[in-house]
Design an enzyme around this catalytic site. Sequence first.
Site, PDB file in Angstrom:
ATOM      1  N   LYS A 101      45.849  60.401 161.753  1.00  0.00           N
ATOM      2  CA  LYS A 101      46.617  59.152 161.841  1.00  0.00           C
ATOM      3  C   LYS A 101      45.697  58.031 162.304  1.00  0.00           C
ATOM      4  O   LYS A 101      44.612  58.253 162.855  1.00  0.00           O
ATOM      5  CB  LYS A 101      47.798  59.298 162.802  1.00  0.00           C
ATOM      6  CG  LYS A 101      47.433  59.678 164.245  1.00  0.00           C
ATOM      7  CD  LYS A 101      46.980  58.563 165.142  1.00  0.00           C
ATOM      8  CE  LYS A 101      46.730  59.010 166.579  1.00  0.00           C
ATOM      9  NZ  LYS A 101      46.059  57.974 167.407  1.00  0.00           N
ATOM     10  N   ASP A 119      51.623  62.246 171.307  1.00  0.00           N
ATOM     11  CA  ASP A 119      51.476  61.956 169.882  1.00  0.00           C
ATOM     12  C   ASP A 119      52.061  63.040 168.981  1.00  0.00           C
ATOM     13  O   ASP A 119      52.166  62.843 167.766  1.00  0.00           O
ATOM     14  CB  ASP A 119      49.995  61.778 169.521  1.00  0.00           C
ATOM     15  CG  ASP A 119      49.427  60.448 169.981  1.00  0.00           C
ATOM     16  OD1 ASP A 119      50.211  59.604 170.473  1.00  0.00           O
ATOM     17  OD2 ASP A 119      48.209  60.247 169.851  1.00  0.00           O
TER      18      ASP A 119
END
Length: 288
Positions: free
Chosen positions: A17, A143
Site C-alpha cells: 500500500k 494497518d
Amino acid sequence: MSPLDDAGWSSWPAPAKLNLFLRITARRADGYHVLQTVFRMLDWGDTVRLRLRDDGLIRRVGPSVPGLTEDDDLVVRAARALQRAANCAQGVDITVEKRIPTGAGLGGGSSDAATVLRALDRLWGIDLGEDRLAALGLTLGADVPVFVRGRNAWAEGVGETLTPVALEPAWYLLADPGVHVNTAGLFQAPELTRNAQPATMVDFVSGASLGNAFEPVLRRREPAVEAVFAALATVGTPRLTGTGSGCFVEFATRESAEAAQAQVASRVQTRVVAGAARSPLLEALDAM
C-alpha cells in the site's frame, strides 16, 4: 488463489500500500497519535502460501525477517488469533515470498497478516465476516484492517476508522532507500509535528498538498532518504509513504512512469507499480 500444487500449497496475494498523505492531528492521553491518511492499494506485493494441516499446528516454513522468531511473526500470530477466535481444530503451514521491503512503509507485514486471516477464514470454512476479521486484525496492528477490507480508504483515528474512497487510475514510481525505520522511535521524535490542522476529503480531492508528517524528520535524519528525494524530484513531486523510508512519485499513465524511471535509472533503483481499484486479495477470494 492459485490451484493447489502437488504438495498441497495454495498461493494468495498480499499487496503493498501507499499512504498518499499522512497527518498527525493530536496525541491522545494514552500516548497514541490521532492520524489522517489515504491508503492506496497497489497491484504488487508479497505472496503468502498456505498448506492446511489436520493436527492443529501452526508453523512458519522457510525464511522470515532476520531475527524474528516464529512466535513474533505476524503471519503466525494472525493464524493463531483466528484459530482461537473460531475455536478451530485445523492447523496450517505458512510461507511468505517477500517482495515488499521491511521498514519501507509499504505495509508488508500487515498485508501478509491480513491475507492469512482472509484466506484461512475461507480455507478453514469459518466465515467470520469482514467486520470481525478486521477487528481481529486490529489486535495485530493498526494497518491490518485496511488490508482485510481491501479497499482504498480515507483513514482516521490510529488508522482504523476507514471510509472507502474511489481513486483515479494511477501509476507509481517506487524507490526504497534501504533504510529500516523504527516506527516507535520515529513517533517519539521531538521535532515531529503532532498538531496539524485536520484535513478534509475536499482538501484531498482538490489536490491540496497535505504532506507526510514524518517526511521532514526522515529527510534530516537519513541521508539515503534525502538522496532518493533529490533524485525523484527531477521527474515529479516525491512523497514518503507511511512511517517508513519508501518514496514514490505518482503518474497518470504507465508510459510516463516508465519514462521517469529511465530518466533516474543512473541515480536510484526504482519500480513501476499500478495503483489498484481494490485489493488483489479480494480478486483472489472472488475467484475461489
